[in-house]
Each structure stands twice: as C-alpha cells, then as structure tokens.
Scaffold this motif. Sequence first.
Motif, PDB file in Angstrom:
ATOM      1  N   GLN A   1      -2.856  13.854   5.404  1.00 21.31           N
ATOM      2  CA  GLN A   1      -2.682  14.643   6.623  1.00 21.31           C
ATOM      3  C   GLN A   1      -2.572  13.726   7.844  1.00 21.31           C
ATOM      4  O   GLN A   1      -1.785  13.987   8.759  1.00 21.31           O
ATOM      5  CB  GLN A   1      -3.868  15.594   6.797  1.00 21.31           C
ATOM      6  CG  GLN A   1      -3.588  16.766   7.720  1.00 21.31           C
ATOM      7  CD  GLN A   1      -2.779  17.854   7.038  1.00 21.31           C
ATOM      8  OE1 GLN A   1      -3.016  18.173   5.886  1.00 21.31           O
ATOM      9  NE2 GLN A   1      -1.821  18.421   7.755  1.00 21.31           N
TER      10      GLN A   1
ATOM     11  N   GLY B   1      -0.595  27.356   4.665  1.00 23.50           N
ATOM     12  CA  GLY B   1      -1.539  26.370   5.183  1.00 23.50           C
ATOM     13  C   GLY B   1      -2.436  26.841   6.299  1.00 23.50           C
ATOM     14  O   GLY B   1      -3.522  26.273   6.508  1.00 23.50           O
ATOM     15  N   ASP B   2      -2.036  27.881   7.034  1.00 18.54           N
ATOM     16  CA  ASP B   2      -2.832  28.302   8.182  1.00 18.54           C
ATOM     17  C   ASP B   2      -4.176  28.907   7.798  1.00 18.54           C
ATOM     18  O   ASP B   2      -5.060  29.057   8.639  1.00 18.54           O
ATOM     19  CB  ASP B   2      -2.045  29.285   9.061  1.00 18.54           C
ATOM     20  CG  ASP B   2      -1.611  30.537   8.303  1.00 18.54           C
ATOM     21  OD1 ASP B   2      -1.489  30.477   7.066  1.00 18.54           O
ATOM     22  OD2 ASP B   2      -1.374  31.569   8.964  1.00 18.54           O
TER      23      ASP B   2
ATOM     24  N   ASN C   1      -3.116  22.462   8.128  1.00 15.45           N
ATOM     25  CA  ASN C   1      -2.007  22.397   9.076  1.00 15.45           C
ATOM     26  C   ASN C   1      -2.208  21.346  10.153  1.00 15.45           C
ATOM     27  O   ASN C   1      -1.257  20.977  10.838  1.00 15.45           O
ATOM     28  CB  ASN C   1      -1.800  23.763   9.736  1.00 15.45           C
ATOM     29  CG  ASN C   1      -0.978  24.701   8.867  1.00 15.45           C
ATOM     30  OD1 ASN C   1      -0.640  24.370   7.728  1.00 15.45           O
ATOM     31  ND2 ASN C   1      -0.656  25.866   9.395  1.00 15.45           N
ATOM     32  N   THR C   2      -3.446  20.893  10.335  1.00 12.67           N
ATOM     33  CA  THR C   2      -3.740  19.878  11.344  1.00 12.67           C
ATOM     34  C   THR C   2      -4.762  18.902  10.790  1.00 12.67           C
ATOM     35  O   THR C   2      -5.492  19.199   9.835  1.00 12.67           O
ATOM     36  CB  THR C   2      -4.319  20.506  12.627  1.00 12.67           C
ATOM     37  OG1 THR C   2      -5.617  21.029  12.356  1.00 12.67           O
ATOM     38  CG2 THR C   2      -3.424  21.610  13.177  1.00 12.67           C
TER      39      THR C   2
ATOM     40  N   HIS D   1       2.299  29.119  10.586  1.00 18.48           N
ATOM     41  CA  HIS D   1       1.882  29.352   9.202  1.00 18.48           C
ATOM     42  C   HIS D   1       1.909  28.078   8.360  1.00 18.48           C
ATOM     43  O   HIS D   1       1.002  27.824   7.573  1.00 18.48           O
ATOM     44  CB  HIS D   1       2.776  30.409   8.550  1.00 18.48           C
ATOM     45  CG  HIS D   1       2.722  31.743   9.201  1.00 18.48           C
ATOM     46  ND1 HIS D   1       1.542  32.430   9.392  1.00 18.48           N
ATOM     47  CD2 HIS D   1       3.698  32.522   9.737  1.00 18.48           C
ATOM     48  CE1 HIS D   1       1.785  33.575   9.998  1.00 18.48           C
ATOM     49  NE2 HIS D   1       3.090  33.653  10.224  1.00 18.48           N
ATOM     50  N   ALA D   2       2.973  27.280   8.514  1.00 19.46           N
ATOM     51  CA  ALA D   2       3.191  26.127   7.631  1.00 19.46           C
ATOM     52  C   ALA D   2       2.683  24.806   8.198  1.00 19.46           C
ATOM     53  O   ALA D   2       2.508  23.840   7.451  1.00 19.46           O
ATOM     54  CB  ALA D   2       4.678  25.997   7.313  1.00 19.46           C
ATOM     55  N   GLY D   3       2.470  24.731   9.501  1.00 19.28           N
ATOM     56  CA  GLY D   3       2.027  23.472  10.102  1.00 19.28           C
ATOM     57  C   GLY D   3       3.178  22.545  10.417  1.00 19.28           C
ATOM     58  O   GLY D   3       3.331  22.062  11.527  1.00 19.28           O
ATOM     59  N   SER D   4       4.010  22.252   9.430  1.00 15.45           N
ATOM     60  CA  SER D   4       5.237  21.484   9.623  1.00 15.45           C
ATOM     61  C   SER D   4       6.226  21.933   8.559  1.00 15.45           C
ATOM     62  O   SER D   4       5.899  22.759   7.697  1.00 15.45           O
ATOM     63  CB  SER D   4       4.980  19.980   9.543  1.00 15.45           C
ATOM     64  OG  SER D   4       4.556  19.606   8.242  1.00 15.45           O
TER      65      SER D   4
ATOM     66  N   LYS E   1       5.864  27.252  12.281  1.00  9.43           N
ATOM     67  CA  LYS E   1       4.798  26.268  12.450  1.00  9.43           C
ATOM     68  C   LYS E   1       3.415  26.895  12.413  1.00  9.43           C
ATOM     69  O   LYS E   1       2.467  26.290  11.890  1.00  9.43           O
ATOM     70  CB  LYS E   1       4.991  25.502  13.759  1.00  9.43           C
ATOM     71  CG  LYS E   1       4.075  24.290  13.913  1.00  9.43           C
ATOM     72  CD  LYS E   1       4.412  23.476  15.155  1.00  9.43           C
ATOM     73  CE  LYS E   1       3.516  22.249  15.269  1.00  9.43           C
ATOM     74  NZ  LYS E   1       3.721  21.285  14.164  1.00  9.43           N
TER      75      LYS E   1
END
Length: 395
Positions: A367, A82-83, A107-108, A183-186, A181
Amino acid sequence: MTTLRVAMIGYGFMGAAHSQGWRTAPRVFDLPAEPEMAVIVGRNAASVGAAARKWGWDGSATDWRDVIAREDIDVVDIVTPGDSHAEIAIAALEAGKHVLCEKPLANTVAEAEAMAEAAERAAPRGIRAMVGFTYRRVPAVTFLRNLIAEGVVGTVNQVRASYRQDWLVDPQMPLAWRLQKEHAGSGALGDIGAHAIDLAQFVTGLKLEKVSGVVDTIVRERPLLDSGSGLSGTAGAGYGAVTVDDVALFTGRFESGALASFEASRFATGRKNALQIEVSGDKGALAFDLEDLNSVEFYDRTAPSDRQGFRKILVTEAEHPYVSAWWPAGHMLGYEHGFSHQVKDLIEGIMSGTDPHPTFAEGLQVQRVLDAVERSSSNDSAWMPVTAGIHAGAA
C-alpha cells in the motif's frame, strides 16, 4: 478434526473464486482443520441467497456485523470493494476471528496501517490475518521464487513486471465500482499493479525503497452501470466521471540498489490477463507469464555459450510447489487452483500458530508503494520514498 467455520463478506467475482478455494481445498489437501462454508454476506438478500446456493454456502445474511458477532464463526473472508476492508477486518480481528482480506489491503495507507496494527494486537491471542495476493500461489511463481532463493540467477540486477488487461478499451464499458475512487481507492495501479508489486518483492525477497512514476486516465467519462457481473456490465442511462487511473507506469529501486520497471494497464489491447515478470541476474534470468501459467522460462548464463538460451520448464511435476496434490505431470492447473492453495496455507498457518503470508504488514508495505507512485505522479514523476508515516491518503 477441528472445524473452522467461515463467513465470507461479499459475493462478486472474487466471491466466486474464493468459494471455489474453500470448497475444493479440503478435498484435495490433507488439512489440519476442516473449513466449513457457514455463511455468505451481501446487501441484497435475494442475490446473496442465490450465491449461497450456487457456490455451496450453508446460509446467507445481509448484516456483516451480526455475522462477525456470532460465536460460531472462526474465519472472516473479505471480498468486498476496498472502501469497506478496514472497517470489516478490524471489527473481525477485535472479535477474535481470523481474517483473509482481498488485495489491495485498503484504499489508503492510513487504513492499511490501522489494519496492520489491529492484526498485530490480535496475534498474541492466536488470531491470524492474511492478504489475498493469490498469484503468489501459482505453482510456477512459487517455484520461480524458490529458484531465485537458491541462487540460480545470482545477484538480482533488474526486474521487469507488468500486469496488462484490455477490458476498458471500449469507451462504452460502463462505470463499475472499480472505476470510482471512493470505492476502489485507485484504478489499474491498485487493482492489478498491486499484484505486480507484490510479485516482484515476493520472488526476489527484496523490498522497494523508492519509486518514480506517472498515472493517467484515458477515458474520463463512461455510461452509468445498469447491471454488472465480474469485469463486464450493461450500461444504463446517463454518464459519470471516471475518478481512478486507467494506466500506471513507474520505476522502482529496491533496497539492494537493483532497478525495476512496472506497468499496470487496462488499455493494453489484446492482453486479457497478462501478469508478467522477468528477473535478470548476473548468473541467469527467470520469466513468468500468467497467460501461460504452468511454466517458467530459465536462462542459464553459466552454460556453455553454444547452449545458452531461454528454455521452458513445465511446472507440473510432483516435486513442484502444491502440484503433488493434483494431477499427473503435464496435466495443467488453472486460475482457480491458486485459491485452493491460499486456503491450504491460511489453515495451516492458523493451526500451527504461525503467520500465513502475506501478512497485513506485507500488505501495508505494498500500500505504501502504491501511495508513493501516486505522490510521484502528482509531483512531475519525482522520486518518492516508500516510507512509513509519509502518505497522501487519509482514512
């Protein structure tokens, strides 16, 4: 016939699944354009070259920017962590490429907003963008959505949705990118909880308005990864911190006032890939379980009381969504078929000049739900609105 030349950025677990979709869809469905698997992109030249040969891509490359700049590329399929979603998707849209992006969109919230805005700017030029919430395209799920839209359950009163796996129960499972986090966001929340959120909103046609929840990390340190494949890996030397959640539990309220409960867990011992949803209405109920993906359960409250009870509907008839292109009734479909259905819907949207769903705007809404759950967990599970412009993350 028009040819759409496809570049896929990334080549891990989802790369294999998406390749199956691109390879199979034009041989099963009568598509309005022919997808050509032109090039697959990854950082390691030897590994991505091997993936190209194994999965049927014409070539491989190591620089996604060079590939996006190529005039002979029409579609960019993003299956990276996701990043990098936002940077790649926005660059592709600005270069005039149609985009398919794996979920969650980013990711955000800030990244997802930028992606949705880029898709909106590209749309007047005929450029389409879609998020890969593939479980929408399991025939039983689409059929369940259609039944609800027809009114068979009446007014939706309550939804229960969960996505439970157990691949992290072993504390020695190594520290893959999905557990970081940056890389994956959550963690479980974004990786599999996003599917449960999208499924609940998709089948009911309702949007979540606010949420209350908690997220937790059960194993906070894991062996560093030496090598990995799919969801498994081999541990190397040393340990690293797990910086994402292992489990998320939350309640949501839809815009209609109906309540929903959600669970996303990678610690549900014995559950391998249990994406489940049950929708209860005043006239009946419908339920689906991904571990039994060729059927739905239906309860008709309007039937005589001596004949009520959940009954199983086998979703393999030609009249069911997508199924007529495949096998005779009773001949089961599997996990990989959803990716062929995804390709079908994307290409039909591109060629008809209509937005294939879910759009980036729909991905942005999911999101915002994910972000609201994290904000709620950080504030003693207080109810948090799913609102544009309110988010904790930054691009």
